[in-house]
Scaffold this active site. Structure first.
Site, PDB file in Angstrom:
ATOM      1  N   ASN A 205      -7.884   0.702  -1.944  1.00 47.31           N
ATOM      2  CA  ASN A 205      -8.904   0.924  -2.981  1.00 47.31           C
ATOM      3  C   ASN A 205      -8.360   1.886  -4.030  1.00 47.31           C
ATOM      4  OD1 ASN A 205      -9.596   3.748  -2.161  1.00 47.31           O
ATOM      5  ND2 ASN A 205     -10.130   2.683  -0.275  1.00 47.31           N
ATOM      6  N   ASP A 301     -16.421   4.403  11.896  1.00 43.92           N
ATOM      7  CA  ASP A 301     -16.831   5.354  10.862  1.00 43.92           C
ATOM      8  C   ASP A 301     -16.395   6.764  11.292  1.00 43.92           C
ATOM      9  OD1 ASP A 301     -18.376   7.173   9.209  1.00 43.92           O
ATOM     10  OD2 ASP A 301     -19.426   5.368   8.551  1.00 43.92           O
TER      11      ASP A 301
HETATM   12  O1  C5P Z   1     -20.430   4.187   4.183  1.00 44.81           O
HETATM   13  P1  C5P Z   1     -19.507   4.691   3.121  1.00 44.81           P
HETATM   14  O2  C5P Z   1     -18.095   4.203   3.304  1.00 44.81           O
HETATM   15  O3  C5P Z   1     -19.963   4.453   1.728  1.00 44.81           O
HETATM   16  O4  C5P Z   1     -19.551   6.286   3.323  1.00 44.81           O
HETATM   17  C1  C5P Z   1     -18.728   7.140   2.640  1.00 44.81           C
HETATM   18  C2  C5P Z   1     -18.420   8.337   3.505  1.00 44.81           C
HETATM   19  O5  C5P Z   1     -18.106   7.924   4.818  1.00 44.81           O
HETATM   20  C3  C5P Z   1     -17.200   9.082   2.988  1.00 44.81           C
HETATM   21  O6  C5P Z   1     -17.358  10.447   3.277  1.00 44.81           O
HETATM   22  C4  C5P Z   1     -16.087   8.461   3.820  1.00 44.81           C
HETATM   23  O7  C5P Z   1     -15.000   9.374   3.937  1.00 44.81           O
HETATM   24  C5  C5P Z   1     -16.754   8.215   5.144  1.00 44.81           C
HETATM   25  N1  C5P Z   1     -16.241   7.054   5.909  1.00 44.81           N
HETATM   26  C6  C5P Z   1     -15.597   7.298   7.096  1.00 44.81           C
HETATM   27  N2  C5P Z   1     -15.135   6.250   7.867  1.00 44.81           N
HETATM   28  C7  C5P Z   1     -15.275   4.996   7.453  1.00 44.81           C
HETATM   29  C8  C5P Z   1     -15.939   4.727   6.241  1.00 44.81           C
HETATM   30  C9  C5P Z   1     -16.400   5.784   5.482  1.00 44.81           C
HETATM   31  O8  C5P Z   1     -15.440   8.460   7.483  1.00 44.81           O
HETATM   32  N3  C5P Z   1     -14.798   4.020   8.202  1.00 44.81           N
END
Ligand code: C5P
Length: 393
Positions: A205, A301
């Site tokens: 990204n 996550d």
């Molecule tokens: O759900 P989303 O990706 O939009 O959330 C963003 C937050 O979640 C950011 O702080 C990102 O670092 C974290 N994140 C994470 N692990 C993932 C996806 C997102 O820690 N697999």
């Protein structure tokens, strides 16, 4: 805005003073310049007047200058006195309290902290009398910045080069930042992840890592012990920060989980891939037909996993959104059990991914704060100040 009086003595390194003034101003210092007569032979007062935005002081006994701001007032005005470059002669005079020009008189009159960045030929630097002067100044509570070793204007190599302006400003920042995070351990993730499709291709990204790196540097200035976990970025390794490099979301997960115990704060600034290829063939995928499909599975996550730990650190997530910023951010705050979330718009003309600038809308349980568009260093320092406040609340 901190008021810094910059004293420039006569040496070839005075040519770096222009850059030094510019950097001090971009780092939010109000700068007044005082030059010795010899310094004016190397760089003009007009250059420094233009860059500092104020008349430059050169004379001790000049009725006009004393009218504008007398030397005692100038010494009182200063919150910091930085002398850069400080020549061997300048150091000798200051160390003995000789006050025969404006700069040396201001040194005697100043009650604020004094910082000296020496600059001279390596033989002059190592001369016992210079070292005695240096020790006397240190004994008088003067702080030294540099000198560095390296090639010199005279063609010799050794100690005596003035520290680079960026290093001088970094040291001033470090010495003057409020130690809001002293003795706190902080873990920060930064940058994008790369999800391999095959041995030569990957999905990633637009994250540059700038926000995470700025947070790491500013946290260190505020006294924290920082560990940075970085995805692949085009940024220079941050100085003196324990940094671990990873590539995929899976590697980032493993590194964060390995480092998280004992941390007081975790900031998940990384743009972690939400999905990764189901399987990665060991051979390059060949071109076939007009369409192809990828099968992706969800990644773990990371920030939610940290936030579900028994002894979880104060956990901060980021939300980069193109739509419904507040709604999505608040949803993530609850769903991922975060202590705070910093939301920002992406895909707009200014700020966000890959930009040096950004604006943030920060939410926590029963509170929110807006940080307007500014450079990411400034923004990082504002966000960390808020984190320190909430941590102690
Ligand atoms: O759900 P989303 O990706 O939009 O959330 C963003 C937050 O979640 C950011 O702080 C990102 O670092 C974290 N994140 C994470 N692990 C993932 C996806 C997102 O820690 N697999």
């Amino acid at each position: 805005m901190k008021r810094v009086l910059l004293g420039i003595s006569g040496g070839i390194a005075a040519y770096k003073s222009a850059e030094l003034v510019r950097l001090l101003r971009t780092n939010n210092y109000d700068v007044r310049v005082v030059m010795t007569h010899a310094a004016t032979q190397f760089i003009t007062p007009l250059t420094l007047q233009a860059l500092s935005g104020h008349a430059v002081h050169t004379q001790l006994l000049d009725a006009n200058e004393e009218n504008a701001m007398g030397h005692i007032n100038l010494a009182r005005w200063a919150e910091l006195f930085l002398i850069a470059p400080a020549s061997a002669n300048c150091m000798a005079k200051l160390s003995l309290g000789i006050a025969d020009d404006l700069l040396s008189t201001l040194y005697l009159a100043a009650e604020c902290p004094v910082y000296i960045a020496p600059a001279m030929n390596q033989a002059m630097w190592s001369k016992p009398v210079t070292q005695e002067n240096l020790n006397r100044l240190i004994h008088h509570q003067v702080s030294m910045i540099g000198p560095d070793a390296g090639s010199q204007a005279c063609g010799e190599i050794g100690y005596g080069r003035m520290s680079e302006p960026s290093d001088i400003v970094a040291q001033l920042n470090a010495l003057n930042a409020p130690q809001l995070l002293l003795n706190k351990k902080i873990l920060i993730s930064a940058g994008p992840t790369r999800e391999a499709l095959d041995p030569v291709r990957y999905i990633t990204n637009r994250s540059s890592g700038k926000m995470g790196y700025a947070l790491a540097q500013q946290a260190q200035l505020l006294g924290a012990e920082v560990t940075l976990i970085s995805g692949p970025v085009q940024l220079a390794a941050p100085k003196n920060i324990h940094t671990l490099y990873v590539e995929s979301a899976e590697e980032m997960y493993a590194a964060v989980m390995q480092q998280v115990s004992g941390q007081d704060i975790f900031i998940s600034a990384a743009a972690v891939a939400d999905y990764t290829p189901e399987s990665v063939p060991t051979e390059k995928i060949k071109k076939q037909g007009t369409h192809t499909q990828l099968s992706l599975r969800k990644t773990q996550d990371i920030v939610a996993s940290v936030a579900s730990l028994m002894n979880k650190p104060f956990t901060v997530g980021f939300a980069a959104e193109t739509h419904h910023l507040e709604q999505y951010a608040l949803d993530k705050l609850q769903r991922k059990n975060l202590d705070m979330i910093a939301a920002n718009w992406v895909g707009r003309a200014e700020g966000g991914f890959d930009s040096a600038y950004n604006a943030l809308q920060v939410y926590w349980q029963n509170g929110q704060k807006t940080f307007t568009m500014t450079d990411k260093n400034q923004l990082a320092s504002q966000l960390l100040t808020l984190i320190a406040e909430r941590l102690n609340a």
